[in-house]
Design a protein around this motif. Sequence first.
Motif, PDB file in Angstrom:
ATOM      1  N   MET A  74      67.806  68.800  41.005  1.00 32.36           N
ATOM      2  CA  MET A  74      68.900  69.771  40.940  1.00 32.36           C
ATOM      3  C   MET A  74      68.373  71.190  41.152  1.00 32.36           C
ATOM      4  O   MET A  74      68.927  71.958  41.937  1.00 32.36           O
ATOM      5  CB  MET A  74      69.613  69.674  39.584  1.00 32.36           C
ATOM      6  CG  MET A  74      70.781  70.638  39.431  1.00 32.36           C
ATOM      7  SD  MET A  74      71.643  70.465  37.857  1.00 32.36           S
ATOM      8  CE  MET A  74      70.515  71.299  36.754  1.00 32.36           C
ATOM      9  N   TYR A  75      67.266  71.531  40.454  1.00 34.41           N
ATOM     10  CA  TYR A  75      66.699  72.877  40.579  1.00 34.41           C
ATOM     11  C   TYR A  75      66.139  73.112  41.983  1.00 34.41           C
ATOM     12  O   TYR A  75      66.375  74.158  42.590  1.00 34.41           O
ATOM     13  CB  TYR A  75      65.600  73.109  39.548  1.00 34.41           C
ATOM     14  CG  TYR A  75      66.055  73.039  38.111  1.00 34.41           C
ATOM     15  CD1 TYR A  75      67.307  73.484  37.713  1.00 34.41           C
ATOM     16  CD2 TYR A  75      65.229  72.505  37.128  1.00 34.41           C
ATOM     17  CE1 TYR A  75      67.720  73.418  36.393  1.00 34.41           C
ATOM     18  CE2 TYR A  75      65.625  72.428  35.802  1.00 34.41           C
ATOM     19  CZ  TYR A  75      66.869  72.883  35.442  1.00 34.41           C
ATOM     20  OH  TYR A  75      67.266  72.808  34.139  1.00 34.41           O
ATOM     21  N   ASP A  76      65.377  72.152  42.502  1.00 35.21           N
ATOM     22  CA  ASP A  76      64.738  72.302  43.812  1.00 35.21           C
ATOM     23  C   ASP A  76      65.755  72.461  44.935  1.00 35.21           C
ATOM     24  O   ASP A  76      65.512  73.163  45.911  1.00 35.21           O
ATOM     25  CB  ASP A  76      63.828  71.106  44.123  1.00 35.21           C
ATOM     26  CG  ASP A  76      62.580  71.068  43.252  1.00 35.21           C
ATOM     27  OD1 ASP A  76      62.301  72.078  42.549  1.00 35.21           O
ATOM     28  OD2 ASP A  76      61.882  70.033  43.258  1.00 35.21           O
ATOM     29  N   ASN A  77      66.898  71.780  44.808  1.00 35.58           N
ATOM     30  CA  ASN A  77      67.900  71.803  45.864  1.00 35.58           C
ATOM     31  C   ASN A  77      69.073  72.729  45.558  1.00 35.58           C
ATOM     32  O   ASN A  77      70.056  72.744  46.309  1.00 35.58           O
ATOM     33  CB  ASN A  77      68.401  70.382  46.130  1.00 35.58           C
ATOM     34  CG  ASN A  77      67.297  69.511  46.694  1.00 35.58           C
ATOM     35  OD1 ASN A  77      66.905  69.668  47.837  1.00 35.58           O
ATOM     36  ND2 ASN A  77      66.762  68.618  45.879  1.00 35.58           N
ATOM     37  N   HIS A  78      68.961  73.480  44.450  1.00 36.49           N
ATOM     38  CA  HIS A  78      69.998  74.447  44.062  1.00 36.49           C
ATOM     39  C   HIS A  78      71.384  73.793  44.045  1.00 36.49           C
ATOM     40  O   HIS A  78      72.340  74.301  44.633  1.00 36.49           O
ATOM     41  CB  HIS A  78      69.996  75.665  44.987  1.00 36.49           C
ATOM     42  CG  HIS A  78      68.648  76.280  45.143  1.00 36.49           C
ATOM     43  ND1 HIS A  78      68.049  77.014  44.141  1.00 36.49           N
ATOM     44  CD2 HIS A  78      67.750  76.237  46.165  1.00 36.49           C
ATOM     45  CE1 HIS A  78      66.858  77.410  44.545  1.00 36.49           C
ATOM     46  NE2 HIS A  78      66.643  76.957  45.770  1.00 36.49           N
TER      47      HIS A  78
END
Length: 168
Positions: A74-78
């Motif tokens: 989730m964080y890596d792909n915003h």
Amino acid sequence: MAKSKHSQELKLEVIKYYINEHKGYKNTANKFNISYTTVKRWLNKYEEHGIKGLSKNTQTSYSRKFKENVLKYMYDNHLSYTETTMHFNLGCVSLVSKWDRIYKEEGYVGLENKKRGRNKKMNLKKKKEKMTKEELIQENEQLRMENAYLKKLQALVQERTKPQQEKK
């Protein structure tokens, strides 16, 4: 296990209608008397995971490593919670938001599966409530003896320290 509000057959029927009739979310929703956001969610799940995406997710617990992977993705792909939930075909958005909150408060360690249920102290209280009258009398006598013993011990300690305090 809780029964799903809508059957898989209905979900498939709604998706087929949407795809074949090209009527849009709102018209499809009106025809089947459901909200257009439900139509949109079902369609997104179907596009992402096929028929499997429409079946109820029965998994109730996830490993810490899985939760870490979900949040990292989730964080890596915003991505939003909703997009992340769709990608991993999780039951509900609140699951991802809960994991995110726990991670921000406690780090990855907080994502460990914790035992649920009543506290053991609660069980002890229930056991005491179920004691017979004789058991209660016996326990009361035991507690009185312990109390008397501790009072005598305290008196002995005070006697020993009294001469030392008088010297000072």
